[in-house]
Scaffold this active site. Structure first.
Site, PDB file in Angstrom:
ATOM      1  N   LEU B 636      13.115   2.006   6.334  1.00  0.00           N
ATOM      2  CA  LEU B 636      11.657   2.055   6.161  1.00  0.00           C
ATOM      3  C   LEU B 636      10.962   0.904   6.883  1.00  0.00           C
ATOM      4  CD1 LEU B 636      11.619   2.891   2.352  1.00  0.00           C
ATOM      5  CD2 LEU B 636      11.019   4.455   4.212  1.00  0.00           C
ATOM      6  N   LYS B 639      11.982  -5.108   9.432  1.00  0.00           N
ATOM      7  CA  LYS B 639      11.998  -6.547   9.174  1.00  0.00           C
ATOM      8  C   LYS B 639      12.635  -6.856   7.809  1.00  0.00           C
ATOM      9  CE  LYS B 639       8.515  -9.086  10.850  1.00  0.00           C
ATOM     10  NZ  LYS B 639       7.243  -9.862  10.975  1.00  0.00           N
ATOM     11  N   THR B 640      12.133  -6.230   6.760  1.00  0.00           N
ATOM     12  CA  THR B 640      12.672  -6.539   5.426  1.00  0.00           C
ATOM     13  C   THR B 640      14.067  -5.936   5.243  1.00  0.00           C
ATOM     14  OG1 THR B 640      11.492  -4.641   4.491  1.00  0.00           O
ATOM     15  CG2 THR B 640      10.405  -6.787   4.343  1.00  0.00           C
ATOM     16  N   GLU B 711      22.715  -3.860  -1.539  1.00  0.00           N
ATOM     17  CA  GLU B 711      24.079  -4.342  -1.764  1.00  0.00           C
ATOM     18  C   GLU B 711      24.987  -4.251  -0.541  1.00  0.00           C
ATOM     19  OE1 GLU B 711      22.573  -2.967  -5.734  1.00  0.00           O
ATOM     20  OE2 GLU B 711      24.384  -4.123  -5.664  1.00  0.00           O
TER      21      GLU B 711
END
Lengths: 172, 745
Positions: B636, B639-640, B711
């Site tokens: 999505l 960057k994050t 994770e």
């Protein structure tokens, strides 16, 4: 102060003066209150974080008279007369270049170590000691980040360093 | 409705970034109340036994100390274990702080001192005198191995090992190449930077507003209502920011119970913050002893796989995680036997910690695979390709998608794996030995039921909201991206609200399921908003969209446009005028498909490549390069998403080389309960990390194609590093962390 019964009296407070984020403040503090607890609990400046209270994590880093200090290891009474800059005092309005670089480079996740990282980075850049990524890594190692944003932190600090050296060169 | 992808799939800076870099983001211990009192916890000095007396007189004599709560005067709470079971409690009797004089783990809270200031409460806590009847603690997993048992009651949501397939022992005996070794995972504590904290604001007449460090406010609310017999309407939990958790904030922790107890009894606001050393009295990744046996033919094709694990738990709960199941699904193998047992120890109950079970089990399996590569003389990457699993043979299901081959190929290319020389100790530069290792990573891809609300205003601003938490994962930002694209709003006009029980209920932020679950809910809610808007637009006199269906329009730049001819359009504001409204709002619930989960196995995968440089005389290992190639469906936010993997890799480096909570079995306590002695990676430990997201299309895990990223970055990292250490030194170390004493031994 110890009373005859050996218990401390909450009323024994000491008058000190601190300049916090440019504002001169007359304060009455207990002798055992740390600069960190004074900022967070008494002055509501909660941007400075408590991660360990032992000087091991750097989350409480503030700038005292131009130097990086772990606010948890400093008793407030020992800083009488000092000038303290916290994350809240770093910018007014627009973000400080280091703050903007941290957002741009995603140099944080949960945000809890972030004010300490930024205060360390600001002082590090002003000290002019860090020039390479290796040096940034070394000098930023007093600030733990459990989310593991280290590579992005180095990117952010490096981008500001390069920007400020570019500005210096342009000025010369 | 065709959505535009102006935001989803791009690199967007965090929307919560400005609040975090200016220090204005408020965490649980930072909310004010005029009548705030401070609670400090007194921790037990023994590990097992009972309190014979508590003397609080000296503390109570300090001016400013308000009350001392102990098991002798604690407020009345619910009677049954059932009332203390939170959303993710394992089977057993949940710990109740101050319930009685019995002590069942080191550092158990035995008193709460409440005072007018933090300093006074801390001083008061130092004056509490506790005398104990001490018993010999039992905390050594190795000594309890023989008494280990298969947990009689399964933990909800955790699959027990699948039934054996084939005849693993027989095939192992017949295999030309075999190995059987023991692998150990040390106890790790989550150690989020923010200590656990709760501020309870007394709103009067029994109403509470609670700011709690929790990965889902609904879990806190449910627990408090159940334990203290309160109505949900009287307990609002607001936790907009969480200073890291990694699983430690899934279950309500004892500072919540103590703060609420005190607030209800004193009828005033109370804050309780744990100290860093008290953070070592909470849950942890359990110590686990594993045995892996592999049997293969000369070509390296697996014939037999046995994987057994024994893990520690507390005396009062059977904490369970999937340690061995991965070995049943990661490779093609006809004969597999898996086993998982627990041993009761005098410790607190373990807790889910980032990729619980997978970090532990995949470490053992992937080091064993490296040992098989060495035994057969086959390149470790080639060995994995020869044993590639096309189906989940453990559950006998097809995968929803599996682009692991692409992870291997792209990761190896970026790392330069082809230049590796096979022989251990064959690569060197100056004083340092160089080692290259690799491993596979795997984690489940979940979707959970989640609700969300979308509210579009006539001024063009959009709010998306649900109750889940953003732990630093990027949830604020990705939900805004989804909403922005669904309704044609620039992301600067989107606000995300999270972490409040007044918002539509979303699951705990855990298991890597938040993006898939709450993302799908936001998209559904936005779709419902768009339906209403189109209905209004069609009402306009001579509306150009009078005959348009939702399937035929797009929402772009504040307009509803015909997809086939964008010049045919109605402004969203005009549609609202036609409907006589100033906002359009919808709340929707997204649910996972039961049929999909019955038919398919859903996993994210990764290939991790690591380079270590080792000064053999000093035993110092530096991880100089990591490439993590991840297949996780749709990404999505580049960057994050990258940051999620970076963070997982860093924590994996910690697990591989540094992190170990060391028990002194004589006293049953963790000795290194601070950041000076429990080492987490610091900036100087971390060098180059590259993240690759390979293309993977998945239309089954969730309606938005997302599999989750929280994770997968950590899984396999420790094995890749351990394998690199072997390649560098020729030493096979089967216990993590690989500290320098093991290198120079």
């Amino acid at each position: 102060m110890l009373s005859e019964s050996g218990t401390r009296d909450a009323g024994d407070r000491i008058a000190i003066t601190l300049t916090i984020n440019g504002q001169r403040r007359q304060l009455q503090v207990a002798p055992w209150t740390s600069l960190l607890d004074l900022l967070r609990e008494d002055l509501d400046l909660t941007g400075t974080k408590k991660g360990c209270d032992h000087g091991q994590c750097g989350a409480c880093t503030v700038i005292v008279d131009g130097r990086r200090v772990n606010a948890c290891l400093a008793l407030a009474v020992m800083k009488d007369g000092a000038s303290v800059t916290t994350i809240e005092g770093l910018s007014t309005g627009a973000l400080h270049p280091v703050q903007a670089a941290f957002v741009e480079h995603d140099a944080f996740q949960c945000g809890y170590c972030t004010p300490g990282q930024i205060m360390s980075a600001v002082a590090l850049i002003e000290e002019g000691r860090a020039r390479t990524r290796e040096e940034i890594r070394e000098y930023m190692s007093g600030n733990l980040c459990r989310c593991g944003a280290y590579t992005n932190i180095v990117d952010a600090v490096e981008s500001v360093l390069n920007g400020s050296s570019a500005r210096r060169e342009a000025a010369e | 409705m065709a959505t535009t992808n102006l935001h989803v799939g791009t690199a967007q800076s965090r929307l919560d970034g400005p609040a975090k870099v200016t220090g204005t983001a408020k965490y649980a211990a930072e909310f004010k109340a005029a009548d705030l009192a401070y609670g400090v916890v007194v921790s037990s000095a023994i590990t097992r036994g009972r309190i014979s007396a508590i003397d609080a007189a000296a503390a109570l004599a300090v001016p400013g100390v308000i009350q001392v709560f102990t098991h002798e005067n604690r407020p009345r709470t619910a009677w049954l274990d059932y009332n203390y079971r939170d959303q993710v409690a394992p089977p057993g009797s949940p710990f109740r702080a101050l319930h009685g004089p019995e002590i069942s783990f080191g550092g158990q809270p035995v008193a709460l001192v409440v005072a007018e200031s933090f300093d006074l409460a801390r001083h008061g806590a130092s004056l509490i005198r506790v005398t104990y009847e001490e018993e010999v603690p039992n905390t050594d997993l190795a000594k309890n191995r023989e008494a280990a048992y298969v947990p009689p009651k399964k933990r909800s949501g955790i699959k027990p090992p699948p039934d054996p397939r084939g005849d693993a022992e027989g095939a192992l005996a017949a295999a030309p190449i075999t190995l059987r070794h023991e692998y150990k995972q040390a106890v790790e504590h989550h150690n989020p930077m923010e200590p656990h904290a709760t501020t309870v604001v007394w709103e009067g007449e029994g109403k509470l507003t609670i700011h709690d460090k929790i990965q889902g406010v609904n879990n806190t609310q449910g627990y408090v209502c159940s334990v203290f017999n309160l109505k949900p309407d009287d307990v609002r939990v607001i936790s907009p920011y969480v200073g890291g958790a990694f699983g430690s904030g899934l279950r309500p922790q004892y500072q919540l119970f103590l703060a609420v107890s005190a607030a209800l009894d004193l009828k005033r606001s109370v804050r309780v913050v744990l100290s860093r050393d008290q953070m070592f009295t909470l849950g942890y990744r359990p110590e686990t002893i594993q045995t892996v046996a592999l049997g293969a033919d000369e070509d390296g094709r697996l014939q037999a796989l046995l994987h057994e694990a024994v893990a520690g738990t507390s005396t009062f709960e059977d904490y369970q995680e999937s340690v061995v199941n991965w070995s049943g699904l990661l490779y093609h193998c006809p004969n597999v036997t898996l086993g998982y047992k627990l041993a009761k120890l005098d410790t607190y109950t373990p807790a889910d910690m980032r990729a619980p079970g997978a970090v532990t089990g995949v470490f053992a399996l992937e080091v064993a695979m490296d040992e098989l590569a060495c035994a057969t003389g086959i390149d470790p990457l080639e060995l994995r390709l020869r044993n590639y699993a096309e189906r989940d043979e453990g559950e006998n299901k097809d995968f929803t998608s599996k682009a692991l081959r692409a992870c291997y190929a792209e990761g190896a290319a970026r790392f330069g794996w082809a230049r590796r020389t096979a022989e251990p100790r064959s690569m060197r530069e100056g004083r340092e030995l160089i080692g290259w290792g690799m491993a596979t990573g795997v984690w489940e891809a979940f979707m959970m039921k989640s609700s969300a609300r979308a509210r579009l205003s006539i001024d063009g601003s959009l709010e998306v909201a649900c109750s889940t938490a953003d732990l630093g994962t990027g949830t604020y930002t990705i939900l805004a991206q989804i909403g922005a694209d669904a309704l044609g709003v620039p992301i600067g006009r989107v606000r995300t609200q999270l972490g409040d029980t007044a918002l539509p209920e979303a699951p705990l932020a855990g298991g890597s399921w938040t993006a898939a679950s709450s993302g799908a809910a936001v998209e559904l809610a936005c779709r419902a908003v768009s339906e209403q808007l189109l209905a209004f637009a069609r009402r306009i006199d001579e509306s150009p969209l009078a005959n348009a269906d939702l399937a035929h329009v797009t929402f772009v730049d504040g307009e509803i446009r015909l997809a086939s001819d964008p010049s045919v359009r109605v402004a969203v504001a005009d549609a609202m005028h036609a409907g006589g409204v100033e906002t359009v709002e919808a709340t929707e619930t997204a649910k996972p498909s039961l049929l999909t989960s019955l038919r398919y196995a859903a996993y994210t995968h990764s290939a991790v490549f690591a380079e270590v440089r080792i000064d053999e005389e000093l035993g110092v290992v530096r991880v100089t390069r990591v490439v993590s190639a991840v297949a996780a469906g749709k990404i999505l936010n580049l960057k994050t998403a990258r940051s999620q993997i970076l963070g997982g890799v860093v924590m994996g480096i910690g697990a591989a080389l540094e992190e170990e909570s060391m028990l002194d079995h004589n006293v049953g306590r963790f000795m290194n309960h601070n950041f000076g002695e429990y080492h987490v990676p610091v900036n100087a430990d971390i060098h180059d990390i590259e993240v690759i997201f390979v293309d993977e299309h998945d239309d089954k895990v969730s309606p938005i194609g997302v599999k989750g990223l929280g994770e997968i970055g950590i899984v396999g990292t420790a094995a890749a590093i351990a394998n690199a250490v072997h390649h560098a030194t020729g030493k096979r170390i089967r216990e993590i962390p690989i500290t320098l004493d093991k290198i120079i031994a």
